[in-house]
Motif scaffolding. Structure first.
Motif, mmCIF file in Angstrom:
data_model
loop_
_atom_site.group_PDB
_atom_site.id
_atom_site.type_symbol
_atom_site.label_atom_id
_atom_site.label_comp_id
_atom_site.label_asym_id
_atom_site.label_seq_id
_atom_site.Cartn_x
_atom_site.Cartn_y
_atom_site.Cartn_z
ATOM 1 N N MET A 6 0.711 -1.035 0.228
ATOM 2 C CA MET A 6 -0.064 -0.127 0.139
ATOM 3 C C MET A 6 1.080 1.115 -0.011
ATOM 4 O O MET A 6 0.311 2.739 -0.347
ATOM 5 C CB MET A 6 -0.793 0.544 1.068
ATOM 6 C CG MET A 6 -1.351 1.083 0.889
ATOM 7 S SD MET A 6 -2.851 1.096 2.617
ATOM 8 C CE MET A 6 -1.815 0.887 4.061
ATOM 9 N N SER A 7 1.837 1.318 0.722
ATOM 10 C CA SER A 7 2.668 2.437 0.694
ATOM 11 C C SER A 7 3.388 3.015 -0.588
ATOM 12 O O SER A 7 4.017 4.065 -0.874
ATOM 13 C CB SER A 7 3.860 1.456 1.662
ATOM 14 O OG SER A 7 4.996 0.684 1.479
ATOM 15 N N GLU A 8 3.281 1.506 -1.551
ATOM 16 C CA GLU A 8 3.886 2.097 -3.014
ATOM 17 C C GLU A 8 3.401 3.559 -3.274
ATOM 18 O O GLU A 8 3.698 4.000 -4.944
ATOM 19 C CB GLU A 8 4.509 1.247 -3.626
ATOM 20 C CG GLU A 8 5.217 -0.282 -4.088
ATOM 21 C CD GLU A 8 4.968 -0.643 -1.961
ATOM 22 O OE1 GLU A 8 3.866 -0.266 -1.986
ATOM 23 O OE2 GLU A 8 5.353 -1.668 -1.934
ATOM 24 N N SER A 9 1.508 2.939 -3.187
ATOM 25 C CA SER A 9 0.647 4.206 -4.194
ATOM 26 C C SER A 9 0.789 5.299 -3.173
ATOM 27 O O SER A 9 -0.047 6.803 -3.615
ATOM 28 C CB SER A 9 -0.965 3.736 -3.943
ATOM 29 O OG SER A 9 -1.400 4.107 -2.584
ATOM 30 N N LEU A 10 1.468 5.925 -1.746
ATOM 31 C CA LEU A 10 1.456 6.817 -1.480
ATOM 32 C C LEU A 10 2.440 7.830 -2.213
ATOM 33 O O LEU A 10 4.082 7.058 -2.393
ATOM 34 C CB LEU A 10 1.351 6.486 -0.158
ATOM 35 C CG LEU A 10 0.242 6.120 0.758
ATOM 36 C CD1 LEU A 10 1.145 5.928 2.581
ATOM 37 C CD2 LEU A 10 -1.076 7.018 1.140
ATOM 38 N N PRO A 11 2.489 9.404 -1.755
ATOM 39 C CA PRO A 11 3.355 9.866 -2.571
ATOM 40 C C PRO A 11 4.879 9.988 -1.361
ATOM 41 O O PRO A 11 5.332 10.019 -0.496
ATOM 42 C CB PRO A 11 2.980 11.398 -2.326
ATOM 43 C CG PRO A 11 1.991 11.747 -1.322
ATOM 44 C CD PRO A 11 1.302 9.926 -1.491
ATOM 45 N N GLY A 12 6.158 10.690 -1.729
ATOM 46 C CA GLY A 12 7.819 10.384 -1.279
ATOM 47 C C GLY A 12 7.433 10.393 0.090
ATOM 48 O O GLY A 12 7.704 9.292 0.465
ATOM 49 N N ARG A 13 7.244 11.425 0.859
ATOM 50 C CA ARG A 13 7.482 10.759 2.626
ATOM 51 C C ARG A 13 6.295 9.986 3.500
ATOM 52 O O ARG A 13 6.594 10.017 4.500
ATOM 53 C CB ARG A 13 7.719 12.844 2.711
ATOM 54 C CG ARG A 13 8.194 13.625 2.715
ATOM 55 C CD ARG A 13 8.731 14.773 3.349
ATOM 56 N NE ARG A 13 10.079 15.319 3.358
ATOM 57 C CZ ARG A 13 9.646 17.107 3.940
ATOM 58 N NH1 ARG A 13 8.929 17.256 4.857
ATOM 59 N NH2 ARG A 13 11.530 17.416 3.675
ATOM 60 N N LYS A 14 4.874 10.298 2.716
ATOM 61 C CA LYS A 14 4.124 9.246 3.236
ATOM 62 C C LYS A 14 4.338 8.052 3.092
ATOM 63 O O LYS A 14 3.834 7.180 4.764
ATOM 64 C CB LYS A 14 2.723 9.941 3.022
ATOM 65 C CG LYS A 14 2.216 11.026 3.361
ATOM 66 C CD LYS A 14 0.646 11.265 2.094
ATOM 67 C CE LYS A 14 0.482 12.759 3.465
ATOM 68 N NZ LYS A 14 -0.641 13.095 2.495
ATOM 69 N N ALA A 15 5.063 7.608 2.155
ATOM 70 C CA ALA A 15 5.531 5.743 1.444
ATOM 71 C C ALA A 15 6.124 5.891 2.635
ATOM 72 O O ALA A 15 6.562 4.704 2.979
ATOM 73 C CB ALA A 15 6.160 5.952 -0.108
ATOM 74 N N GLN A 16 7.797 6.431 2.894
ATOM 75 C CA GLN A 16 8.604 6.357 3.582
ATOM 76 C C GLN A 16 7.956 5.742 4.807
ATOM 77 O O GLN A 16 8.410 5.356 5.435
ATOM 78 C CB GLN A 16 9.765 7.461 4.008
ATOM 79 C CG GLN A 16 10.758 6.943 4.568
ATOM 80 C CD GLN A 16 11.744 6.170 4.462
ATOM 81 O OE1 GLN A 16 11.743 5.213 3.057
ATOM 82 N NE2 GLN A 16 12.021 4.773 5.200
ATOM 83 N N ALA A 17 7.094 7.309 5.800
ATOM 84 C CA ALA A 17 6.608 6.873 6.889
ATOM 85 C C ALA A 17 5.901 5.449 7.403
ATOM 86 O O ALA A 17 5.621 5.560 8.232
ATOM 87 C CB ALA A 17 5.657 8.451 7.197
ATOM 88 N N ALA A 18 5.165 4.779 5.963
ATOM 89 C CA ALA A 18 4.127 3.768 5.910
ATOM 90 C C ALA A 18 4.995 3.004 6.020
ATOM 91 O O ALA A 18 5.229 1.744 6.579
ATOM 92 C CB ALA A 18 3.575 4.018 5.065
ATOM 93 N N ARG A 19 6.478 3.337 5.504
ATOM 94 C CA ARG A 19 7.525 1.488 5.151
ATOM 95 C C ARG A 19 8.213 1.384 6.635
ATOM 96 O O ARG A 19 8.257 0.420 7.805
ATOM 97 C CB ARG A 19 8.322 2.061 4.517
ATOM 98 C CG ARG A 19 8.151 1.611 2.782
ATOM 99 C CD ARG A 19 9.116 1.731 1.840
ATOM 100 N NE ARG A 19 9.838 2.802 2.080
ATOM 101 C CZ ARG A 19 9.375 3.477 1.406
ATOM 102 N NH1 ARG A 19 8.504 3.680 -0.038
ATOM 103 N NH2 ARG A 19 9.899 4.792 0.673
ATOM 104 N N ASN A 20 8.133 2.690 7.227
ATOM 105 C CA ASN A 20 9.211 2.463 8.303
ATOM 106 C C ASN A 20 7.679 2.111 9.848
ATOM 107 O O ASN A 20 8.581 1.821 10.786
ATOM 108 C CB ASN A 20 9.696 3.638 9.052
ATOM 109 C CG ASN A 20 10.526 4.957 8.774
ATOM 110 O OD1 ASN A 20 11.157 3.462 7.406
ATOM 111 N ND2 ASN A 20 11.087 5.975 8.463
ATOM 112 N N ASP A 21 6.344 2.694 9.627
ATOM 113 C CA ASP A 21 6.073 2.445 10.247
ATOM 114 C C ASP A 21 5.607 0.712 10.906
ATOM 115 O O ASP A 21 5.624 -0.132 12.046
ATOM 116 C CB ASP A 21 4.261 2.967 10.634
ATOM 117 C CG ASP A 21 3.158 2.164 11.762
ATOM 118 O OD1 ASP A 21 3.740 2.908 12.956
ATOM 119 O OD2 ASP A 21 2.147 2.155 11.212
ATOM 120 N N GLY A 22 5.676 -0.060 8.943
ATOM 121 C CA GLY A 22 5.922 -1.072 9.031
ATOM 122 C C GLY A 22 6.747 -2.134 10.169
ATOM 123 O O GLY A 22 6.136 -3.245 10.788
#
Length: 210
Positions: free
Chosen positions: A1-17
C-alpha cells in the motif's frame, strides 16, 4: 500500500511497518526491553520512532490493540464457515498460527488501556460466543465448553515457545490438535467451571512504566 503514497508518506508508512514488526519481536521476547531496542531492530532512527510513537506505552498499546483487532478479523472470517464446528476449529487454528494471543498475554499490565478499545473488546466477546454457540448447534462441541474456555485453549498454545520458531509452530499446532480433540462431544466431564467473566481482568492492571 505504501507504493501508492507520495514521497515522505510512503517512507513513513514503510517505517511504521518496520517499527511494528520489530516491536512484536522485541516485546514478545522481553516486554521490559527499552524502546531503543525496537528502533535498532527496525533499522530506523530513534527520532523516527518517537515521531510515530511518543512513548513505549503508546507503542505497547498499539501492538495490543492491533492484536485484538486481528482476533476479531479472524473470528469474523470463521463465522462465515457454514459448519459451526469447522468454523470454531478454523478460528482457533488461525489465531494460533497468527500468534495473536501470546503477544496480548505478554503485554498485559504493561500499559494503561483506554476506552477506545472497549468496542473491540465487546466485539471479541460476541464473536467468541457466536463461534461456541454455532459449534454447540453442530453437535460436535461438548456441552460443558463455554466461550471463556477459548482463552484457556489459546493461552495453553501460546505458552509453547522454543528458540526454534519452526519447532514452536509445530508444537503449538500439536498442542491445539490435542486440545481440540478434548473439546469434542463424548468425553468425561470437565473439572470445575469455565473461567468466570472478569476472572483474568487483574492481569490488565497497569503496573507502571517498565
Amino acid at each position: 500500500m505504501s507504493e501508492s503514497l507520495p514521497g515522505r508518506k510512503a517512507q513513513a508508512a514503510r517505517n511504521d511497518g518496520l517499527i511494528l514488526d520489530a516491536a512484536r519481536a522485541v516485546f514478545l521476547a522481553d516486554p521490559g526491553a527499552p524502546i531503543s531496542a525496537v528502533a535498532e531492530r527496525a533499522g530506523v532512527g530513534i527520532s523516527a520512532l518517537y515521531r510515530r510513537y511518543p512513548s513505549k506505552e503508546v507503542l505497547l498499546r498499539t501492538l495490543c490493540y492491533e492484536g485484538l483487532r486481528k482476533y476479531c478479523t479472524l473470528g469474523s472470517a470463521a463465522l462465515e464457515v457454514p459448519d459451526g464446528w469447522a468454523g470454531l476449529v478454523r478460528f482457533l487454528e488461525s489465531v494460533v498460527d497468527a500468534d495473536v494471543h501470546s503477544l496480548t498475554v505478554r503485554l498485559a499490565g504493561a500499559f494503561a488501556p483506554d476506552e477506545s478499545i472497549l468496542p473491540d473488546v465487546r466485539r471479541a466477546g460476541e464473536i467468541a460466543a457466536s463461534l461456541v454457540r454455532r459449534a454447540h448447534e453442530s453437535g460436535r462441541l461438548r456441552a460443558d465448553v463455554g466461550a471463556s474456555d477459548l482463552s484457556l485453549v489459546l493461552e495453553a498454545c501460546s505458552a509453547v515457545a522454543l528458540p526454534d520458531p519452526v519447532r514452536t509452530v509445530e508444537l503449538r499446532r500439536r498442542t491445539l490438535a490435542l486440545l481440540i480433540a478434548g473439546m469434542e462431544s463424548g468425553g468425561p466431564e470437565l473439572p470445575g467451571p469455565p473461567p468466570a467473566p472478569g476472572e483474568f481482568a487483574g492481569r490488565w492492571e497497569y503496573r507502571g512504566k517498565r
